[in-house]
Design a protein around this motif. Structure first.
Motif, PDB file in Angstrom:
ATOM      1  N   SER B 281       7.995   2.188 -55.173  1.00  0.00           N
ATOM      2  CA  SER B 281       8.817   1.229 -55.890  1.00  0.00           C
ATOM      3  C   SER B 281      10.058   1.986 -56.342  1.00  0.00           C
ATOM      4  O   SER B 281       9.980   3.162 -56.686  1.00  0.00           O
ATOM      5  CB  SER B 281       8.012   0.696 -57.081  1.00  0.00           C
ATOM      6  OG  SER B 281       8.834  -0.031 -57.940  1.00  0.00           O
ATOM      7  N   GLU B 283      13.313   1.207 -58.868  1.00  0.00           N
ATOM      8  CA  GLU B 283      13.824   0.191 -59.785  1.00  0.00           C
ATOM      9  C   GLU B 283      15.266   0.457 -60.170  1.00  0.00           C
ATOM     10  O   GLU B 283      15.622   1.593 -60.475  1.00  0.00           O
ATOM     11  CB  GLU B 283      12.989   0.206 -61.070  1.00  0.00           C
ATOM     12  CG  GLU B 283      11.536  -0.078 -60.871  1.00  0.00           C
ATOM     13  CD  GLU B 283      11.309  -1.443 -60.281  1.00  0.00           C
ATOM     14  OE1 GLU B 283      11.976  -2.392 -60.703  1.00  0.00           O
ATOM     15  OE2 GLU B 283      10.476  -1.550 -59.377  1.00  0.00           O
ATOM     16  N   PHE B 323       7.471  -2.013 -53.125  1.00  0.00           N
ATOM     17  CA  PHE B 323       6.979  -3.045 -54.037  1.00  0.00           C
ATOM     18  C   PHE B 323       7.772  -4.358 -53.948  1.00  0.00           C
ATOM     19  O   PHE B 323       7.198  -5.439 -53.854  1.00  0.00           O
ATOM     20  CB  PHE B 323       7.021  -2.495 -55.469  1.00  0.00           C
ATOM     21  CG  PHE B 323       6.582  -3.485 -56.511  1.00  0.00           C
ATOM     22  CD1 PHE B 323       5.270  -3.882 -56.614  1.00  0.00           C
ATOM     23  CD2 PHE B 323       7.500  -4.016 -57.404  1.00  0.00           C
ATOM     24  CE1 PHE B 323       4.873  -4.799 -57.570  1.00  0.00           C
ATOM     25  CE2 PHE B 323       7.113  -4.928 -58.370  1.00  0.00           C
ATOM     26  CZ  PHE B 323       5.791  -5.323 -58.450  1.00  0.00           C
ATOM     27  N   HIS B 324       9.088  -4.258 -53.950  1.00  0.00           N
ATOM     28  CA  HIS B 324       9.899  -5.482 -54.007  1.00  0.00           C
ATOM     29  C   HIS B 324      10.034  -6.190 -52.670  1.00  0.00           C
ATOM     30  O   HIS B 324      10.588  -7.287 -52.619  1.00  0.00           O
ATOM     31  CB  HIS B 324      11.273  -5.180 -54.586  1.00  0.00           C
ATOM     32  CG  HIS B 324      11.218  -4.845 -56.037  1.00  0.00           C
ATOM     33  ND1 HIS B 324      10.872  -5.761 -56.995  1.00  0.00           N
ATOM     34  CD2 HIS B 324      11.430  -3.687 -56.682  1.00  0.00           C
ATOM     35  CE1 HIS B 324      10.887  -5.178 -58.179  1.00  0.00           C
ATOM     36  NE2 HIS B 324      11.218  -3.926 -58.013  1.00  0.00           N
ATOM     37  N   ASN B 326       7.229  -6.617 -50.882  1.00  0.00           N
ATOM     38  CA  ASN B 326       5.927  -7.254 -50.680  1.00  0.00           C
ATOM     39  C   ASN B 326       6.072  -8.705 -51.100  1.00  0.00           C
ATOM     40  O   ASN B 326       6.587  -8.991 -52.172  1.00  0.00           O
ATOM     41  CB  ASN B 326       4.848  -6.640 -51.585  1.00  0.00           C
ATOM     42  CG  ASN B 326       4.588  -5.184 -51.281  1.00  0.00           C
ATOM     43  OD1 ASN B 326       4.926  -4.708 -50.203  1.00  0.00           O
ATOM     44  ND2 ASN B 326       3.990  -4.479 -52.224  1.00  0.00           N
ATOM     45  N   ILE B 327       5.611  -9.594 -50.272  1.00  0.00           N
ATOM     46  CA  ILE B 327       5.683 -10.997 -50.676  1.00  0.00           C
ATOM     47  C   ILE B 327       4.485 -11.711 -50.058  1.00  0.00           C
ATOM     48  O   ILE B 327       4.100 -11.412 -48.933  1.00  0.00           O
ATOM     49  CB  ILE B 327       7.030 -11.617 -50.256  1.00  0.00           C
ATOM     50  CG1 ILE B 327       7.296 -12.921 -51.010  1.00  0.00           C
ATOM     51  CG2 ILE B 327       7.110 -11.852 -48.767  1.00  0.00           C
ATOM     52  CD1 ILE B 327       8.754 -13.320 -50.972  1.00  0.00           C
ATOM     53  N   GLN B 433      18.106  -9.011 -57.276  1.00  0.00           N
ATOM     54  CA  GLN B 433      16.848  -9.741 -57.076  1.00  0.00           C
ATOM     55  C   GLN B 433      16.939 -10.661 -55.866  1.00  0.00           C
ATOM     56  O   GLN B 433      16.045 -10.711 -55.019  1.00  0.00           O
ATOM     57  CB  GLN B 433      16.531 -10.547 -58.347  1.00  0.00           C
ATOM     58  CG  GLN B 433      15.414 -11.541 -58.237  1.00  0.00           C
ATOM     59  CD  GLN B 433      14.063 -10.853 -58.184  1.00  0.00           C
ATOM     60  OE1 GLN B 433      13.737 -10.153 -57.229  1.00  0.00           O
ATOM     61  NE2 GLN B 433      13.273 -11.035 -59.217  1.00  0.00           N
ATOM     62  N   ARG B 436      16.817  -8.687 -52.680  1.00  0.00           N
ATOM     63  CA  ARG B 436      15.469  -8.176 -52.394  1.00  0.00           C
ATOM     64  C   ARG B 436      14.583  -9.286 -51.850  1.00  0.00           C
ATOM     65  O   ARG B 436      13.772  -9.070 -50.949  1.00  0.00           O
ATOM     66  CB  ARG B 436      14.835  -7.592 -53.671  1.00  0.00           C
ATOM     67  CG  ARG B 436      15.458  -6.291 -54.128  1.00  0.00           C
ATOM     68  CD  ARG B 436      14.576  -5.603 -55.154  1.00  0.00           C
ATOM     69  NE  ARG B 436      14.345  -6.408 -56.341  1.00  0.00           N
ATOM     70  CZ  ARG B 436      15.006  -6.262 -57.486  1.00  0.00           C
ATOM     71  NH1 ARG B 436      15.925  -5.339 -57.620  1.00  0.00           N
ATOM     72  NH2 ARG B 436      14.730  -7.031 -58.522  1.00  0.00           N
ATOM     73  N   LEU B 437      14.747 -10.486 -52.393  1.00  0.00           N
ATOM     74  CA  LEU B 437      13.924 -11.598 -51.915  1.00  0.00           C
ATOM     75  C   LEU B 437      14.268 -11.965 -50.479  1.00  0.00           C
ATOM     76  O   LEU B 437      13.369 -12.216 -49.669  1.00  0.00           O
ATOM     77  CB  LEU B 437      14.093 -12.813 -52.823  1.00  0.00           C
ATOM     78  CG  LEU B 437      13.395 -12.680 -54.170  1.00  0.00           C
ATOM     79  CD1 LEU B 437      13.810 -13.796 -55.098  1.00  0.00           C
ATOM     80  CD2 LEU B 437      11.879 -12.690 -53.973  1.00  0.00           C
TER      81      LEU B 437
END
Ligand code: SF4
Lengths: 62, 447
Positions: B281, B283, B323-324, B326-327, B433, B436-437
């Motif tokens: 991850s 941040e 981490f970001h 992962n969906i 954000q 990342r999405l």
């Protein structure tokens, strides 16, 4: 269809019918601690969500 | 509302309200781009769009493409109208972050704990306080069964005795209370040794290990009290802890922070992967404007390009997760969870070493944000209610944002610290954000 291919169906609506049990992980606990993301979390209750009739034991906000 | 985006050679559209995602060809993308994010989508293709696109596609093909999109609309998978989801009743705790140590054996330049002590006195949490916190969590959790406790600081390994007693106490009461506790500990790794790694492996459901990446990047910010770099000192313990987790199959993350010094953080992430860490991850630092390490608007293009570069790399190699990115598009959280994110202030709270309770770890010690204490004192239900009332529907910026059901409204602490109000998300964080999405969706959908 030639021009469009559906990759994910309307999952949010489906989850609205059976969700809200409140058992899933709080997101900031996982790895970030600063930039919260919810969508990568697991539903604690997926098995039950897929079988709505079993879901009656959970109430919203429990 | 819809959102079109492209990546790794594909075009996609997300229908924000239904959660449906479709892949588009060039024509599909051109049509939706001309309709715009809010629609409306009419039954037949408007003459203006037909005329504009006829330079590239034959009219019958345009009509065919339009009709396919219309079918999606009719199925409730495109331009789905907003639904007024009712947020579930709040007020029952689910998770506590125990600040077992307001002290630290490192002095990191960006620490929101103010180098470990949160602006107050340095101190460790006595077991009696932690026990009262566990009692509070159990009592205020109502019918919830799965409860979470995060050991945080400062550096929680400085208070390992308290941590061990707390875990033993909670476990001993699980059956009686009908609860299941999940524990997480976040450590800088300096005090890790064979004994405590084995204990952490047995008892912690997740372990978060802090390391910022390449030695020079890490050491410029993560320093020992004498001002020396920490990399060489912490790496052996972090590696040993990660190996233990790999062997036992338990969760862990190596978590870095990137700052204005390394907005192109991908090489740092790759360094972590080269070291053998698999769950990573990284941040974005959150600091007040003017801090030399704070990310500024001018860094945003570099950070967005870094996410794109990372996406291309991750498509090629599968030896680490980010981490970001992962969906979970199928078994992810229900829409009620997505309305208001982390639960700070009403289902998640943080406890100071003295037993004071705040809405989350980033609010600890902040004037005006004290919820109560672990000793049975009064509880600020009004403050808790203000947090619970913050949903992606009630925050104006979020209500019109395509990312709302994935992001869930961002971080309230960042909103307060940077905008001075809870209902106005931190714009720079939003830009990252959303990127990342998009990357997470592309990575998943191109699998
Ligand atoms: S916090 Fe920002 S990115 Fe998240 S839903 Fe709100 S506006 Fe969108």
């Amino acid at each position: 269809m030639k021009h469009v291919k559906t990759l994910v169906p309307a999952t949010l609506k489906r989850s609205a019918q059976n969700g809200g049990c409140g058992e899933c992980q709080t997101s900031c606990q996982s790895a970030c601690k600063t930039s919260c993301t919810v969508a990568n979390q697991k539903c604690e209750n997926t098995r039950i969500r897929k079988q709505p009739s079993e879901n009656q034991q959970f109430s919203i906000g429990n | 509302m819809i959102h079109t985006f492209s990546g790794l050679g594909g075009h996609f559209v997300l229908d924000a309200e239904s959660g449906a995602v479709h892949q588009l060809d060039e024509l599909g993308l051109a049509l939706l781009t001309r309709v715009g994010p809010e629609g409306p989508m009419t039954d037949v293709c408007p003459p203006a769009i037909l005329a504009a696109l006829s330079r590239v596609w034959p009219p019958e093909e345009i009509a065919e493409g339009w009709d396919e999109l219309r079918q999606l609309r009719d199925r409730g998978e495109l331009f789905t109208p907003a639904e007024a989801y009712r947020a579930p009743e709040a007020g029952r705790l689910k998770a506590l972050c125990l600040h077992v140590a307001h002290d630290c054996d490192l002095r990191c330049g960006y620490c929101f704990a103010g180098t470990g002590h949160y602006g107050g006195a340095r101190g460790l949490m006595p077991f009696e306080t932690a026990r009262a916190a566990i009692d509070l969590l159990a009592a205020r959790s109502g019918g919830r069964r799965n409860l979470e406790v995060d050991f945080f600081g400062g550096e929680p390994l400085l208070a390992l005795d308290t941590v061990k007693q707390t875990v033993a106490y909670a476990r001993a009461h699980e059956t009686e209370w009908g609860k299941r506790f999940r524990f997480t500990l976040t450590t800088n790794g300096l005090a890790l040794d064979a004994d405590n790694i084995a204990w952490l492996d047995a008892e912690m459901d997740n372990l978060v290990l802090s390391l910022d990446g390449r030695p020079n990047v890490n050491d410029a910010v993560r320093k020992t009290p004498t001002g020396a770099g920490s990399y060489e000192k912490i790496l052996p313990g972090l590696l040993a802890a990660a190996r233990a987790r790999e062997a036992s199959g338990k969760d862990y993350y190596v978590r870095g922070t990137f700052t204005a010094r390394n907005p192109d953080f991908v090489d740092d992430l790759l360094h972590l992967a080269e070291l053998g860490f698999r769950h990573l991850s990284m941040e974005p630092v959150v600091l007040p404007e003017g801090h030399p390490l704070a990310l500024r608007e001018e860094h945003v293009p570099t950070v967005l390009a870094a996410y794109d570069r990372l996406l291309a790399i991750m498509r090629e190699r599968g030896d680490f997760s980010f981490f970001h990115f992962n969906i979970d598009l199928d078994g992810g959280p229900c829409v009620y969870k997505r309305l208001r994110g982390c639960g700070a202030g009403f289902e998640y709270a943080a406890v100071s070493p003295e037993g004071e309770v705040y809405p989350c770890h980033q609010f600890v010690g902040k004037a005006g944000f004290r919820l109560g204490d672990v000793w049975g004192g009064s509880w600020d239900d009004a403050l808790s209610g203000r947090f619970a009332a913050l949903t992606v529907e009630t925050k104006p910026d979020c209500a019109v944002c395509w990312a709302k059901y994935f992001c869930s409204g961002g971080c309230a602490a960042a909103a307060v610290n940077l905008n001075g109000r809870m209902d106005k998300p931190y714009g720079l964080g939003c830009a990252l954000q959303r990127k990342r999405l998009e990357c997470a969706l592309v990575l998943k959908l191109r699998d």
